[in-house]
Scaffold this active site. Sequence first.
Site, PDB file in Angstrom:
ATOM      1  N   CYS A  73      -2.640  -2.911  10.801  1.00  0.00           N
ATOM      2  CA  CYS A  73      -2.346  -2.575  12.204  1.00  0.00           C
ATOM      3  C   CYS A  73      -2.880  -3.589  13.214  1.00  0.00           C
ATOM      4  CB  CYS A  73      -2.922  -1.201  12.519  1.00  0.00           C
ATOM      5  SG  CYS A  73      -2.121   0.115  11.583  1.00  0.00           S
TER       6      CYS A  73
HETATM    7  N1  LIG Z   1      -2.220   2.247   7.324  1.00  0.00           N
HETATM    8  C1  LIG Z   1      -2.504   2.660   8.535  1.00  0.00           C
HETATM    9  O1  LIG Z   1      -3.637   2.890   8.846  1.00  0.00           O
HETATM   10  C2  LIG Z   1      -1.427   2.874   9.571  1.00  0.00           C
HETATM   11  C3  LIG Z   1      -1.760   3.587  10.723  1.00  0.00           C
HETATM   12  C4  LIG Z   1      -0.797   3.802  11.678  1.00  0.00           C
HETATM   13  C5  LIG Z   1       0.473   3.283  11.500  1.00  0.00           C
HETATM   14  N2  LIG Z   1       0.789   2.566  10.386  1.00  0.00           N
HETATM   15  C6  LIG Z   1       2.165   2.063  10.241  1.00  0.00           C
HETATM   16  O2  LIG Z   1       2.851   2.890   9.307  1.00  0.00           O
HETATM   17  C7  LIG Z   1       3.779   2.120   8.557  1.00  0.00           C
HETATM   18  C8  LIG Z   1       3.492   2.280   7.069  1.00  0.00           C
HETATM   19  O3  LIG Z   1       2.206   1.749   6.810  1.00  0.00           O
HETATM   20  P1  LIG Z   1       1.369   2.148   5.509  1.00  0.00           P
HETATM   21  O4  LIG Z   1      -0.019   1.705   5.781  1.00  0.00           O
HETATM   22  O5  LIG Z   1       1.635   3.546   5.143  1.00  0.00           O
HETATM   23  O6  LIG Z   1       2.021   1.185   4.428  1.00  0.00           O
HETATM   24  P2  LIG Z   1       1.734   1.181   2.838  1.00  0.00           P
HETATM   25  O7  LIG Z   1       1.939  -0.209   2.407  1.00  0.00           O
HETATM   26  O8  LIG Z   1       0.461   1.885   2.535  1.00  0.00           O
HETATM   27  O9  LIG Z   1       2.893   2.092   2.266  1.00  0.00           O
HETATM   28  C9  LIG Z   1       4.231   1.801   2.412  1.00  0.00           C
HETATM   29  C10 LIG Z   1       4.981   2.369   1.225  1.00  0.00           C
HETATM   30  O10 LIG Z   1       6.371   2.188   1.480  1.00  0.00           O
HETATM   31  C11 LIG Z   1       7.005   1.806   0.269  1.00  0.00           C
HETATM   32  N3  LIG Z   1       8.254   1.179   0.647  1.00  0.00           N
HETATM   33  C12 LIG Z   1       8.469  -0.062   1.130  1.00  0.00           C
HETATM   34  N4  LIG Z   1       9.776  -0.218   1.408  1.00  0.00           N
HETATM   35  C13 LIG Z   1      10.378   0.932   1.100  1.00  0.00           C
HETATM   36  C14 LIG Z   1      11.696   1.387   1.165  1.00  0.00           C
HETATM   37  N5  LIG Z   1      12.670   0.617   1.650  1.00  0.00           N
HETATM   38  N6  LIG Z   1      11.996   2.622   0.716  1.00  0.00           N
HETATM   39  C15 LIG Z   1      11.017   3.421   0.231  1.00  0.00           C
HETATM   40  N7  LIG Z   1       9.734   3.059   0.157  1.00  0.00           N
HETATM   41  C16 LIG Z   1       9.421   1.829   0.593  1.00  0.00           C
HETATM   42  C17 LIG Z   1       5.997   0.931  -0.418  1.00  0.00           C
HETATM   43  O11 LIG Z   1       6.260   0.874  -1.811  1.00  0.00           O
HETATM   44  C18 LIG Z   1       4.688   1.650  -0.094  1.00  0.00           C
HETATM   45  O12 LIG Z   1       4.342   2.593  -1.089  1.00  0.00           O
HETATM   46  C19 LIG Z   1       3.652   0.702   9.069  1.00  0.00           C
HETATM   47  O13 LIG Z   1       4.602   0.486  10.075  1.00  0.00           O
HETATM   48  C20 LIG Z   1       2.258   0.674   9.669  1.00  0.00           C
HETATM   49  O14 LIG Z   1       2.126  -0.289  10.684  1.00  0.00           O
HETATM   50  C21 LIG Z   1      -0.139   2.372   9.409  1.00  0.00           C
END
Ligand SMILES: NC(=O)c1ccc[n+]([C@@H]2O[C@H](COP(=O)([O-])OP(=O)(O)OC[C@H]3O[C@@H](n4cnc5c(N)ncnc54)[C@H](O)[C@@H]3O)[C@@H](O)[C@H]2O)c1
Length: 401
Positions: free
Chosen positions: A257
């Site tokens: 982030c």
């Molecule tokens: N991690 C955090 O603390 C956090 C906090 C707030 C917002 N976000 C936002 O949330 C979103 C997700 O982040 P995250 O940390 O959960 O990511 P992550 O990498 O932990 O998880 C993402 C998951 O999506 C899967 N994936 C990727 N492409 C895909 C697709 N086309 N279809 C199905 N699955 C798919 C991946 O295999 C993975 O398991 C991002 O935009 C991030 O900026 C993250």
Amino acid sequence: MKVAVIGQGYVGLTISVFASEHFSVVGFDSNKVVVDQINQGISHIEGISNSRLARRLKSGNFRATFDGRDLKGSDVIVIAVPTPLTPERIPDLSFLESACRTIGDNVIEPVLVINESTSFPGTLRNYIKPTIEKYSGKQIQHLFAISPERVDPGRTDFNQKNTPRLYSGLTSEASSRTREFYSRFCDNLVEVSSPEVAEAAKLFENTFRQVNIALVNEFAQIAHALGISVYETLDAANTKPYGFMKFTPSAGVGGHCIPVDPIYLASVAEKHGAPATFIRRANEVNLEMPEYIVRRIASDNGGNLQGKNVLVVGVAYKPNVADVRETAAELVIEHLRSQGAVVSWHDEVVGNWKGESSAPLSGADIAVVVTKHDSVDEKKILASASYVFDTTGKIKGSKGL
Ligand SMILES: NC(=O)c1ccc[n+]([C@@H]2O[C@H](COP(=O)([O-])OP(=O)(O)OC[C@H]3O[C@@H](n4cnc5c(N)ncnc54)[C@H](O)[C@@H]3O)[C@@H](O)[C@H]2O)c1
């Protein structure tokens, strides 16, 4: 209500587990290993324990899937896929595109699509909606909304339930259906006037942190040059009961982030001809910290790190998580190696990283603490090397910023 969540990472698995206490939830992920692990009751993220996951699976209200056809018949689809940067450090919407394609290819009845992935203002209206419509190949009247995720992995005082949630739909029906969905497991819902405001607010929150961390990192360098303690000065400033918020210096920012979201904001600003100089500079100041730290360590050690055994303690981007995305430890290690140091790292929470394993916490010439997990004993860190440089400000008796 049937819910599908695309992406089963930090955000998607968390939302799936909370939502499945009230709805029937299918968690779709393109990574089969992740899907299989989840279905075996193995959580791969902090904040969701194996026992909690097992309870949700056993209830019959949640399962993970690798098959996009399982999205059929959903009432609500939540998108929670990565929105990283490309190698050229510009926004990479390819995961969002592929999530939109999964919806377009498989969903034939109107649904409410809620995006939780972080992206720049206009993404829901100008990218997600047209991309799903393109892949659908026919006119389906989906509803579209945004509710940016604010979860802070590893944090116990604020979670899905008590963190206020912003939301807005492209239509008033989308907004009210979104409210109905989240109100079952979130106490405080804040509707804003447009999806663009919600998208921008999320980016601004993390830009605020990036900029303030850069400011305190720059101030740490000023304080050292002046021969005063940065920590004592910050504590002194923090006695002011208003108009000041304390941030502490570090080796930089990491995770999915804080290093990334400000670049999404800067990119969209520049596309619209607005300045983002301050945001860009903050990012540079944070990225320069590892080099500054290595310079300080070299200067304390006769100006030369050639052949020195250096142990980097803590390579996760923050304490008590195994997440190494964008970790400042990577640049610290790179700069140490470029100075000829022989570098290993210790982090039992991370375990394995970039083909290397966590080394014992002992026997080094120099130890550099980048992240201090609660489970790591301070005394053992101090005993691990004859010289210890702590970038976290947590280890008394060491050198530091
Ligand atoms: N991690 C955090 O603390 C956090 C906090 C707030 C917002 N976000 C936002 O949330 C979103 C997700 O982040 P995250 O940390 O959960 O990511 P992550 O990498 O932990 O998880 C993402 C998951 O999506 C899967 N994936 C990727 N492409 C895909 C697709 N086309 N279809 C199905 N699955 C798919 C991946 O295999 C993975 O398991 C991002 O935009 C991030 O900026 C993250």
